[in-house]
Enzyme design. Structure first.
Site, mmCIF file in Angstrom:
data_model
loop_
_atom_site.group_PDB
_atom_site.id
_atom_site.type_symbol
_atom_site.label_atom_id
_atom_site.label_comp_id
_atom_site.label_asym_id
_atom_site.label_seq_id
_atom_site.Cartn_x
_atom_site.Cartn_y
_atom_site.Cartn_z
ATOM 1 N N LYS A 195 0.915 -1.395 0.072
ATOM 2 C CA LYS A 195 0.103 -0.021 0.034
ATOM 3 C C LYS A 195 1.020 1.242 0.047
ATOM 4 C CE LYS A 195 -2.744 3.390 1.296
ATOM 5 N NZ LYS A 195 -2.164 4.803 1.600
ATOM 6 N N GLU A 274 8.812 1.924 11.074
ATOM 7 C CA GLU A 274 9.821 2.823 11.181
ATOM 8 C C GLU A 274 9.312 4.161 10.842
ATOM 9 O OE1 GLU A 274 12.382 5.431 10.130
ATOM 10 O OE2 GLU A 274 11.708 4.786 7.988
ATOM 11 N N GLU A 407 8.803 16.929 15.132
ATOM 12 C CA GLU A 407 9.468 16.730 13.549
ATOM 13 C C GLU A 407 8.601 17.384 12.808
ATOM 14 O OE1 GLU A 407 10.565 12.947 10.829
ATOM 15 O OE2 GLU A 407 8.775 12.714 11.943
#
EC number: 1.2.1.3
Length: 524
Positions: A195, A274, A407
């Site tokens: 995906k 991750e 972030e």
């Protein structure tokens, strides 16, 4: 505004929707592929180069994912019986296809993703390299022989194929992340459903299409070995929730990973995550400052700051901070910002307006928290009215404030000072993310301490190189909210297999472990 002298002009071929779309169609023709069966009206794909439309695609539904999983289960039942070295042969053939079409694939990736051509070529090369890695791995899926405490017993561990891999990838590395997991999973005996990000589906169709071609020409490969689900978050949720998807490998935001982790854990599946990175580099007084400057500039601005390993925090010793920031600012001013299709360009566009707006919000918050911002403005490039080109920003911060701990997926580099190495390491580790880190120093004690248990708490710990650009041989991933997963490299292949411990008794007696006695009178 007029573009400064160092800003590359958008080529005339990118001035309207049709030329880039035509180039994409020509690339698929060159690859011997077509996405006509995927055409529709659900998903419009744009190029970040100029905002032009590349294609309109039909999105898959959760029901389509159910059918894909059923097909993948059938493929797995056949593929797991193929000896691993023969599974590696399919990956070898696929790698050869990618190598043959490296330039065409790089161009397609650059058009759809916006990264500059040299980085796109590097990503395609990474796919080739990981194929070679996986081929070698296909002959090294070894277990263990363990000393048994019982006489005339053999104790061993085996690794067997796991099942269906569901791989969810992000836009910023639309080919490499898929290859990291899928090629290794294939030699491990798994089937796969990919995906990709809704922002880069054409790249996915091209890379998966070449693998399908390689499989069609290989009589040991079953149908539906690798499938692509083009869709939004609902497809990702369907993959994460499906009881017949044995492994879910997800690369992307922390928020997405938290959702995937809970869903997969709730059904006792396996997840490999991750996720976000808020990566720092420490510049010590003994550092080679020319080396540190080059390392910092690429790590902070590569892929327009849209790498999970991008350098986001620079921690510079007080004695050299002012001089280093001055050099850093001067170097940023020389960066050529413009079309990623121009080989002279250093920095291409952000992926879209959402990324640009997020960058501007972060810079405004940094100002409120005492930061001094250099750069960060949008650039008006000829022929790119709907492209989001920005000047990478350097932000001098008085401390590691709230925004520095977040972030922001954009080229923002926060700069802070430090006095002692302990203070620098505390700043480095003082965020929730734990992906990549580096130190520039010529002091062996500092370098060794940074790599020790007292040093960086990240999964990637570098000395005298930047935070980005990991090689495929090392395990890639990080700790804390980065997810703890290792998607490729080293022994991460074990994520894609199941372990079985076997004990063989070749004696005529039946001793129990740990000295347990259980004597029975058994009639002969």
């Amino acid at each position: 505004m007029n573009a400064p002298e160092n800003i590359a002009k958008i080529p005339s071929t990118a001035l309207s929707a049709s030329p880039l779309a035509t180039q994409v169609a020509a690339t698929f023709d060159q690859l011997g592929l077509s996405f006509d069966d995927r055409l529709g009206s659900d998903l419009t794909v744009f190029s970040p180069i100029d905002g032009s439309q590349l294609a309109a695609l039909r999105m898959d539904t959760p029901g389509d994912v159910d059918a894909m999983v059923a097909n993948a289960r059938t493929a797995f039942a056949a593929w797991k019986l193929v000896p691993a070295p023969h599974r590696g042969e399919l990956v070898r053939r696929y790698g050869a296809q990618v190598r043959e079409h490296k330039e065409a694939l790089s161009l397609l990736l650059s058009i759809e993703n916006g990264k500059i051509l040299t980085e796109a070529r590097g990503e395609v090369q990474e796919v080739i390299d990981i194929c070679e890695y996986a081929v070698g791995l296909s002959r090294q899926l070894f277990g263990l022989t363990i000393a048994s405490e019982r006489p005339e017993h053999r104790l061993t561990e085996y690794w067997h194929p796991m099942g269906v891999l569901g791989l969810i990838s992000a836009f910023n590395f639309p080919a490499a992340v898929w290859a990291w997991g899928t090629t290794v999973a294939l030699v491990c005996g798994d089937s796969a459903i990919w995906k990709p990000s809704e922002k880069t589906p054409l790249t996915a169709l091209a890379f998966a299409g070449l693998l399908a071609k390689a499989a069609d020409d290989y009589d040991l490969a079953p149908n539906h070995l690798v499938q692509v689900a083009i869709g939004d978050a609902r497809c990702g949720t369907a993959i994460a929730d499906h009881p017949d998807v044995a492994i879910v490998s997800a690369t992307g935001s922390v928020r997405m990973g938290q959702d995937v982790a809970v869903r997969v854990a709730g059904r006792f599946g396996r997840s490999v995550l991750e996720l976000g990175g808020n990566n720092a580099a420490i510049i010590a007084p003994s550092a080679d400052l020319d080396l540190a400057l080059r390392g910092a500039v690429f790590a902070a601005t590569g892929t327009c700051g849209q790498r999970c390993t991008s350098l986001r925090r620079l921690i510079v010793h007080h004695s050299i901070r002012d001089a280093f920031v001055q050099r850093l600012t001067a170097t940023f001013a020389t960066l050529r910002i413009g079309s990623p299709l121009d080989d002279a360009t250093h920095v291409g566009p952000l992926i879209d307006q959402i990324a640009f707006d997020g960058m501007q919000r972060a810079l405004e918050q940094a100002r409120r928290e005492g930061g001094t911002v250099h750069g960060g403005e949008r650039l008006d490039l000829t022929g790119a009215a709907d492209g989001y080109y920005v000047r990478p920003a350097i932000v001098e911060m008085p401390q590691q404030s709230a925004i520095v701990c977040e972030e922001t997926f954009a080229p923002i580099l926060y700069v802070m000072g430090y006095g002692t190495l302990d203070e620098a390491i505390a700043l480095q580790n003082g965020v929730s993310q734990g992906l990549s880190s580096s130190i520039f120093t010529n002091d062996v004690r500092e370098a060794e301490r940074f790599q020790s248990a007292q040093g960086s708490d990240c999964g990637i710990v570098n000395v005298n190189i930047g935070t980005s650009g990991a090689e495929i041989g090392g395990a890639f991933g990080g700790e804390k909210v980065t997810g703890g997963g290792r998607v490729s490299g080293s022994d991460s292949w074990k994520n894609y297999m199941r372990r079985a411990t076997a004990t063989v008794n070749y004696s005529a007696s039946l001793p129990l472990a740990q000295g347990v006695k259980f004597d029975l009178d058994i009639d002969p």
